[in-house]
Design a protein around this motif. Structure first.
Motif, PDB file in Angstrom:
ATOM      1  N   THR A 157       0.964  -1.301   0.024  1.00 14.62           N
ATOM      2  CA  THR A 157      -0.025  -0.057   0.066  1.00 14.62           C
ATOM      3  C   THR A 157       0.791   1.884  -0.179  1.00 14.62           C
ATOM      4  O   THR A 157       0.204   2.275   0.045  1.00 14.62           O
ATOM      5  N   CYS A 158       1.842   1.067   0.060  1.00 18.18           N
ATOM      6  CA  CYS A 158       3.052   2.164  -0.211  1.00 18.18           C
ATOM      7  C   CYS A 158       2.596   3.243  -1.650  1.00 18.18           C
ATOM      8  O   CYS A 158       2.867   1.546  -2.112  1.00 18.18           O
ATOM      9  N   LYS A 159       3.647   3.814  -1.760  1.00 18.36           N
ATOM     10  CA  LYS A 159       2.642   4.853  -3.173  1.00 18.36           C
ATOM     11  C   LYS A 159       3.363   4.324  -3.944  1.00 18.36           C
ATOM     12  O   LYS A 159       3.560   3.684  -4.851  1.00 18.36           O
ATOM     13  N   LYS A 169       3.434   9.447   0.997  1.00 24.34           N
ATOM     14  CA  LYS A 169       2.414   8.301   1.278  1.00 24.34           C
ATOM     15  C   LYS A 169       3.019   6.930   1.317  1.00 24.34           C
ATOM     16  O   LYS A 169       2.507   6.060   0.647  1.00 24.34           O
ATOM     17  N   CYS A 170       3.566   6.830   2.983  1.00 21.94           N
ATOM     18  CA  CYS A 170       4.673   5.494   2.790  1.00 21.94           C
ATOM     19  C   CYS A 170       3.495   5.439   4.060  1.00 21.94           C
ATOM     20  O   CYS A 170       3.331   5.388   4.696  1.00 21.94           O
ATOM     21  N   ALA A 171       3.340   3.499   3.348  1.00 19.87           N
ATOM     22  CA  ALA A 171       2.649   2.848   4.949  1.00 19.87           C
ATOM     23  C   ALA A 171       2.552   2.769   5.755  1.00 19.87           C
ATOM     24  O   ALA A 171       2.227   2.707   7.130  1.00 19.87           O
ATOM     25  N   VAL A 172       4.160   2.693   5.755  1.00 18.98           N
ATOM     26  CA  VAL A 172       5.433   2.067   7.212  1.00 18.98           C
ATOM     27  C   VAL A 172       4.855   2.857   7.930  1.00 18.98           C
ATOM     28  O   VAL A 172       4.457   2.708   8.870  1.00 18.98           O
ATOM     29  N   LYS A 173       5.444   3.917   7.318  1.00 21.30           N
ATOM     30  CA  LYS A 173       5.860   5.379   8.008  1.00 21.30           C
ATOM     31  C   LYS A 173       4.491   5.649   8.944  1.00 21.30           C
ATOM     32  O   LYS A 173       4.267   6.221  10.215  1.00 21.30           O
ATOM     33  N   SER A 193       9.461   0.658  -5.267  1.00 22.85           N
ATOM     34  CA  SER A 193      10.537   0.943  -4.624  1.00 22.85           C
ATOM     35  C   SER A 193      10.632   1.868  -2.939  1.00 22.85           C
ATOM     36  O   SER A 193      12.212   1.327  -3.048  1.00 22.85           O
ATOM     37  N   CYS A 194       9.835   2.033  -2.506  1.00 24.11           N
ATOM     38  CA  CYS A 194      10.141   2.231  -1.122  1.00 24.11           C
ATOM     39  C   CYS A 194      10.171   1.615  -0.162  1.00 24.11           C
ATOM     40  O   CYS A 194      10.424   0.563   0.320  1.00 24.11           O
ATOM     41  N   LEU A 195      12.211   2.508   0.481  1.00 19.95           N
ATOM     42  CA  LEU A 195      12.757   2.132   1.674  1.00 19.95           C
ATOM     43  C   LEU A 195      11.790   2.561   2.876  1.00 19.95           C
ATOM     44  O   LEU A 195      12.122   1.846   3.742  1.00 19.95           O
ATOM     45  N   HIS A 196      10.907   3.236   2.720  1.00 20.39           N
ATOM     46  CA  HIS A 196       9.796   3.391   4.158  1.00 20.39           C
ATOM     47  C   HIS A 196      10.689   4.123   4.913  1.00 20.39           C
ATOM     48  O   HIS A 196      11.224   4.103   5.826  1.00 20.39           O
ATOM     49  N   ILE A 197      11.390   4.864   4.013  1.00 18.91           N
ATOM     50  CA  ILE A 197      12.812   6.614   5.108  1.00 18.91           C
ATOM     51  C   ILE A 197      11.954   8.522   4.738  1.00 18.91           C
ATOM     52  O   ILE A 197      11.373   8.201   5.286  1.00 18.91           O
TER      53      ILE A 197
HETATM   54 ZN    ZN Z   1       7.314   3.024   2.343  1.00 19.36          ZN
END
Ligand code: ZN
Ligand code: GDP
Ligand code: MG
Length: 275
Positions: A231-233, A244-248, A236-240
């Motif tokens: 569900t991150c935008k 629009k990062c689902a983890v953050k 390739s999201c590293l979530h840092i």
């Molecule tokens: Zn993310």
């Protein structure tokens, strides 16, 4: 080798294994031909291995008791997280052991345990008082288990306390016995159960083979992140730093432990700088 009736056979490897540069290793499952009234035999075939540790040389490891001390030494939770990931990559079930629980109050233990409890099994022990030993022992039966973790957390002490016949060196000192000094500086393979179940005591640091991993893959090894990654935008999201990062978002909402997340960032950043 054990047969289906759980009898022991002392086996030799056929010469062709040497020619093919294959060595039977502790933990191997094999096909063998019994000889001489069932007490001996020849190994004919080594069955496929699910994993292989390099130092110590042991194969088909089922689980790793990732051991830390609640204090003395202070737990290195980044190391714990790394060990969990390398275990999972090798198809080894990680179980966390928080040892030396006699040295502190339960609040310190809970603070560590809650970071992991929803996703991993966490056992609490004291090699000194014997607390939690029965729980550990129950999980060792029938499995090939490796103990890993920082030096001096109490791995050898736990094994000595679990299996009274053992005389592993602890605290850098040999356990004094009537038979004299027992000095073992390298990994020890122990077969504490009559039929199956094997334990590997590793000296200090992780001896699991470290695998190559791309920074973008790290989050897949975090159970608390795995389900929401899609569900991150950005795929390739590293979530840092990405928007629009689902983890953050989950960290902000308190659904992901902030300390685990901080260490996740450290892990990704060290990986990135090593490349
Ligand atoms: Zn993310
Ligand atoms: N108070 C306390 N000390 C422990 C415990 N387990 C191990 N120790 C001590 O911690 C030191 C390191 O233990 P050792 O088993 O050699 O650790 P290893 O390097 O992980 O194998 C030794 O002095 C042990 O006596 C425990 O549960 N409580
Ligand atoms: Mg030791």
């Amino acid at each position: 080798m054990y047969d289906k009736q759980k009898r022991i056979h002392e086996c030799k490897a056929r010469g062709r294994f040497r020619n093919d540069h294959i060595t039977p290793l502790p933990g191997d499952f094999v096909a063998f031909t019994p000889q001489k009234g069932d007490s001996d035999g020849y190994i004919e075939e080594i069955l496929p291995r699910k994993n292989q540790l390099t130092r110590p040389q042991v194969v088909n490891v089922d689980q790793v008791m990732i051991t830390m001390a609640v204090k003395d030494p202070k737990p290195d939770l980044l190391l714990i997280d790394k060990l969990i990931i390398s275990a999972e990559m090798a198809d080894i079930v990680p179980i966390l052991v928080i040892n030396k629980c006699d040295l502190t109050n339960s609040a310190d233990i809970t603070e560590i345990a809650t970071q992991y409890r929803p996703y991993y099994e966490v056992l609490i022990s004291s090699a000194k008082t014997g607390e939690g030993l029965a729980e550990i022992k129950k999980r060792l039966r029938g499995k090939t288990t490796c103990f890993a973790g920082q030096s001096a957390v109490g791995k050898s002490s736990l094994l000595n306390a679990l299996f009274s016949e053992l005389e592993l060196e602890t605290g850098g000192l040999s356990k004094k016995t009537a038979r004299g000094k027992h000095t073992t500086r390298h990994a020890e393979l122990i077969r504490p159960f009559r039929v199956n179940g094997m334990v590997v005591d590793t000296p200090g640091f992780s001896l699991l083979k470290s695998e190559e991993m791309a920074p973008a893959e790290v989050s897949r090894h975090y159970p608390e992140m795995r389900e929401i990654l899609h569900t991150c935008k950005f795929s390739s999201c590293l979530h840092i730093r990405e928007p629009k990062c689902a983890v953050k978002q989950a960290v902000a909402e308190g659904k992901i432990n902030p300390a685990r997340y901080e260490r996740y960032i450290q892990m990704v950043e060290t990986l990135g700088s090593e490349r």
